[in-house]
Design a protein around this motif. Sequence first.
Motif, PDB file in Angstrom:
ATOM      1  N   VAL A  96       0.838  -1.199   0.000  1.00  4.47           N
ATOM      2  CA  VAL A  96       0.000   0.000   0.000  1.00  4.47           C
ATOM      3  C   VAL A  96       0.878   1.257   0.000  1.00  4.47           C
ATOM      4  CG1 VAL A  96      -1.734   1.298   1.298  1.00  4.47           C
ATOM      5  CG2 VAL A  96      -1.912  -1.200   1.115  1.00  4.47           C
ATOM      6  N   HIS A  97       1.977   1.215   0.759  1.00  2.00           N
ATOM      7  CA  HIS A  97       2.902   2.345   0.804  1.00  2.00           C
ATOM      8  C   HIS A  97       3.480   2.632  -0.588  1.00  2.00           C
ATOM      9  CE1 HIS A  97       5.865   5.133   2.353  1.00  2.00           C
ATOM     10  NE2 HIS A  97       6.862   4.377   1.907  1.00  2.00           N
ATOM     11  N   ILE A  98       3.860   1.584  -1.309  1.00  2.00           N
ATOM     12  CA  ILE A  98       4.404   1.773  -2.655  1.00  2.00           C
ATOM     13  C   ILE A  98       3.344   2.362  -3.579  1.00  2.00           C
ATOM     14  CG2 ILE A  98       5.197   0.496  -4.704  1.00  2.00           C
ATOM     15  CD1 ILE A  98       6.768  -1.311  -2.802  1.00  2.00           C
ATOM     16  N   ALA A  99       2.113   1.894  -3.459  1.00  2.35           N
ATOM     17  CA  ALA A  99       1.040   2.454  -4.289  1.00  2.35           C
ATOM     18  C   ALA A  99       0.843   3.943  -3.999  1.00  2.35           C
ATOM     19  CB  ALA A  99      -0.256   1.685  -4.051  1.00  2.35           C
ATOM     20  N   LYS A 100       0.871   4.318  -2.732  1.00  2.00           N
ATOM     21  CA  LYS A 100       0.717   5.737  -2.378  1.00  2.00           C
ATOM     22  C   LYS A 100       1.868   6.574  -2.928  1.00  2.00           C
ATOM     23  CE  LYS A 100      -2.014   5.008   1.830  1.00  2.00           C
ATOM     24  NZ  LYS A 100      -2.037   5.086   3.320  1.00  2.00           N
ATOM     25  N   LEU A 101       3.091   6.037  -2.825  1.00  2.00           N
ATOM     26  CA  LEU A 101       4.242   6.755  -3.372  1.00  2.00           C
ATOM     27  C   LEU A 101       4.156   6.856  -4.893  1.00  2.00           C
ATOM     28  CD1 LEU A 101       7.246   5.360  -1.275  1.00  2.00           C
ATOM     29  CD2 LEU A 101       6.091   7.566  -1.028  1.00  2.00           C
ATOM     30  N   ALA A 102       3.686   5.790  -5.533  1.00  2.00           N
ATOM     31  CA  ALA A 102       3.531   5.808  -6.986  1.00  2.00           C
ATOM     32  C   ALA A 102       2.552   6.904  -7.401  1.00  2.00           C
ATOM     33  CB  ALA A 102       3.052   4.449  -7.481  1.00  2.00           C
ATOM     34  N   LYS A 103       1.466   7.018  -6.670  1.00  2.00           N
ATOM     35  CA  LYS A 103       0.497   8.065  -6.974  1.00  2.00           C
ATOM     36  C   LYS A 103       1.112   9.447  -6.764  1.00  2.00           C
ATOM     37  CE  LYS A 103      -4.164   9.667  -5.809  1.00  2.00           C
ATOM     38  NZ  LYS A 103      -5.431   9.348  -5.100  1.00  2.00           N
ATOM     39  N   GLU A 104       1.841   9.606  -5.666  1.00  2.00           N
ATOM     40  CA  GLU A 104       2.486  10.886  -5.386  1.00  2.00           C
ATOM     41  C   GLU A 104       3.519  11.237  -6.449  1.00  2.00           C
ATOM     42  OE1 GLU A 104       5.030  13.074  -1.755  1.00  2.00           O
ATOM     43  OE2 GLU A 104       4.147  11.064  -1.476  1.00  2.00           O
ATOM     44  N   ALA A 105       4.183  10.213  -6.998  1.00  2.00           N
ATOM     45  CA  ALA A 105       5.213  10.433  -8.022  1.00  2.00           C
ATOM     46  C   ALA A 105       4.627  10.696  -9.398  1.00  2.00           C
ATOM     47  CB  ALA A 105       6.145   9.228  -8.078  1.00  2.00           C
ATOM     48  N   GLY A 106       3.321  10.619  -9.522  1.00  2.00           N
ATOM     49  CA  GLY A 106       2.686  10.890 -10.806  1.00  2.00           C
ATOM     50  C   GLY A 106       2.614   9.695 -11.730  1.00  2.00           C
ATOM     51  N   ILE A 107       2.840   8.489 -11.201  1.00  2.00           N
ATOM     52  CA  ILE A 107       2.725   7.267 -12.002  1.00  2.00           C
ATOM     53  C   ILE A 107       1.241   6.985 -12.238  1.00  2.00           C
ATOM     54  CG2 ILE A 107       3.131   4.777 -12.017  1.00  2.00           C
ATOM     55  CD1 ILE A 107       5.643   5.344 -10.298  1.00  2.00           C
ATOM     56  N   THR A 108       0.893   6.747 -13.493  1.00  2.00           N
ATOM     57  CA  THR A 108      -0.526   6.630 -13.824  1.00  2.00           C
ATOM     58  C   THR A 108      -1.066   5.209 -13.761  1.00  2.00           C
ATOM     59  OG1 THR A 108       0.023   6.509 -16.171  1.00  2.00           O
ATOM     60  CG2 THR A 108      -0.495   8.689 -15.270  1.00  2.00           C
ATOM     61  N   ARG A 109      -0.209   4.208 -13.980  1.00  2.00           N
ATOM     62  CA  ARG A 109      -0.687   2.826 -14.011  1.00  2.00           C
ATOM     63  C   ARG A 109       0.024   2.001 -12.940  1.00  2.00           C
ATOM     64  NH1 ARG A 109      -3.032   1.617 -19.035  1.00  2.00           N
ATOM     65  NH2 ARG A 109      -3.670  -0.342 -18.061  1.00  2.00           N
ATOM     66  N   PHE A 110      -0.766   1.249 -12.153  1.00  2.00           N
ATOM     67  CA  PHE A 110      -0.240   0.420 -11.070  1.00  2.00           C
ATOM     68  C   PHE A 110      -0.884  -0.948 -11.176  1.00  2.00           C
ATOM     69  CE2 PHE A 110      -0.045  -1.256  -6.742  1.00  2.00           C
ATOM     70  CZ  PHE A 110       1.243  -0.913  -6.339  1.00  2.00           C
ATOM     71  N   LEU A 111      -0.103  -1.964 -11.535  1.00  2.00           N
ATOM     72  CA  LEU A 111      -0.604  -3.319 -11.695  1.00  2.00           C
ATOM     73  C   LEU A 111      -0.132  -4.155 -10.514  1.00  2.00           C
ATOM     74  CD1 LEU A 111      -0.681  -2.052 -14.590  1.00  2.00           C
ATOM     75  CD2 LEU A 111      -0.359  -4.365 -15.475  1.00  2.00           C
ATOM     76  N   PHE A 112      -1.100  -4.654  -9.763  1.00  2.00           N
ATOM     77  CA  PHE A 112      -0.794  -5.407  -8.542  1.00  2.00           C
ATOM     78  C   PHE A 112      -0.990  -6.897  -8.762  1.00  2.00           C
ATOM     79  CE2 PHE A 112      -2.418  -7.205  -4.451  1.00  2.00           C
ATOM     80  CZ  PHE A 112      -1.189  -7.245  -3.804  1.00  2.00           C
ATOM     81  N   SER A 113       0.022  -7.674  -8.406  1.00  2.00           N
ATOM     82  CA  SER A 113      -0.044  -9.126  -8.527  1.00  2.00           C
ATOM     83  C   SER A 113      -0.758  -9.695  -7.312  1.00  2.00           C
ATOM     84  CB  SER A 113       1.370  -9.705  -8.649  1.00  2.00           C
ATOM     85  OG  SER A 113       1.328 -11.088  -8.907  1.00  2.00           O
ATOM     86  N   SER A 114      -2.060  -9.926  -7.460  1.00  2.00           N
ATOM     87  CA  SER A 114      -2.869 -10.504  -6.396  1.00  2.00           C
ATOM     88  C   SER A 114      -2.962 -12.018  -6.621  1.00  2.00           C
ATOM     89  CB  SER A 114      -4.245  -9.835  -6.358  1.00  2.00           C
ATOM     90  OG  SER A 114      -4.974 -10.214  -5.208  1.00  2.00           O
ATOM     91  N   SER A 115      -3.995 -12.641  -6.106  1.00  2.00           N
ATOM     92  CA  SER A 115      -4.032 -14.103  -6.136  1.00  2.00           C
ATOM     93  C   SER A 115      -5.455 -14.625  -6.017  1.00  2.00           C
ATOM     94  CB  SER A 115      -3.199 -14.663  -4.974  1.00  2.00           C
ATOM     95  OG  SER A 115      -3.373 -16.054  -4.842  1.00  2.00           O
ATOM     96  N   CYS A 116      -5.712 -15.746  -6.681  1.00  2.00           N
ATOM     97  CA  CYS A 116      -6.995 -16.432  -6.491  1.00  2.00           C
ATOM     98  C   CYS A 116      -7.113 -17.031  -5.098  1.00  2.00           C
ATOM     99  CB  CYS A 116      -7.169 -17.523  -7.543  1.00  2.00           C
ATOM    100  SG  CYS A 116      -7.558 -16.919  -9.201  1.00  2.00           S
TER     101      CYS A 116
END
Length: 357
Positions: A96-116
């Motif tokens: 979650v921290h990386i996603a927040k930093l990515a948003k703050e850095a202006g990164i537009t696409r965030f693909l998260f490897s989740s799981s079934c």
Amino acid sequence: MRILVTGHKGYIGVIVVPMLQAEGHEVVGLDSDLYEECTFGDGIHEISEIKKDIRDVELSDLEGFDAVFHLAGLSNDPLGDLNPTLTYEINHLASVHIAKLAKEAGITRFLFSSSCSTYGVAGEKMVKEDADFNPVTPYGFSKVLVEQEVAKLADTNFSPTFLRNATAYGLSPRLRFDLVLNNLVAWAFTTGRVHIKSDGTPWRPIVHIEDISRAFIAILNAPRDIVHNQAFNVGVTEENYQIRDLAKIVEDIVPGCHIDFAEDAGPDKRCYRVDFSKLMQTLPAFKPKWNARLGAEQLYTAYKRIGLTLEDFEGPRYKRIAHIKKLLGNGRLDETLRWRNAKRAETKTEMEINYAL
């Protein structure tokens, strides 16, 4: 695009990186490389990288990227059970921290490897992306929590997508033997026994790591509006198997082997069948190429070429949990699973586990 791949030296990461480069993307990796001594067969394709624990990522690490493929984390249930607090810290809070930093850095696409594994106990019914979560392990809970919290970050400038991968299989320079098909073929090749640790009845959807990588790339290339803040089951609906059916495939491929059940074999509460039609219908560019039989053949050929032994795949070289325990035992990792002498974040707080959904 300039893409940051976390976990680029993991089981899937070492496969997706060259595939992204073949698409013309500039790729940078971020990984603490816990398994640097565990390379199977051919070497790993080297790229520019940041060697860092994902808990210690800073804003400056994410500046200048267009997209993030977030693959890093403790990769399976045994590792998650080793220390559930660390699973919470690494797989959930750090993600979650990386996603927040990515948003703050202006990164537009965030693909998260989740799981079934987020579906956990689903039984015989086919589950789609709108099914209730029912995880049964710290690993599964961590994936649910990341999806729930990162989804709240979505807006017109930040677009997350959640890829709920089926149980992976297939050849990789960072091969994992804790995955069902990889494990069954290894037992068959090294001992002549297709060793099943459950009663063989649980259902599992399986997917080759190259097809997981193709799904990531198809989502990256898709129009934003059709994947924005969406979850996709990643796999092929026809590739749902009971464990005993996978064992029969392996028995057919590996000469001279027979199916064998562990003495304490019993039912596994992790049982789920998954519908993957949303991915196929939304992204016609996704063209999976593998099935269980082809995957078992690929693994068997590789094990013969390398001369795999039982000691290799059950020992600390290739077994994730055994390797981590070895690094802890010889003092190379500290109790937080960081390399000793590695730079650590200066701000740390005590955290309590709360897996109530």
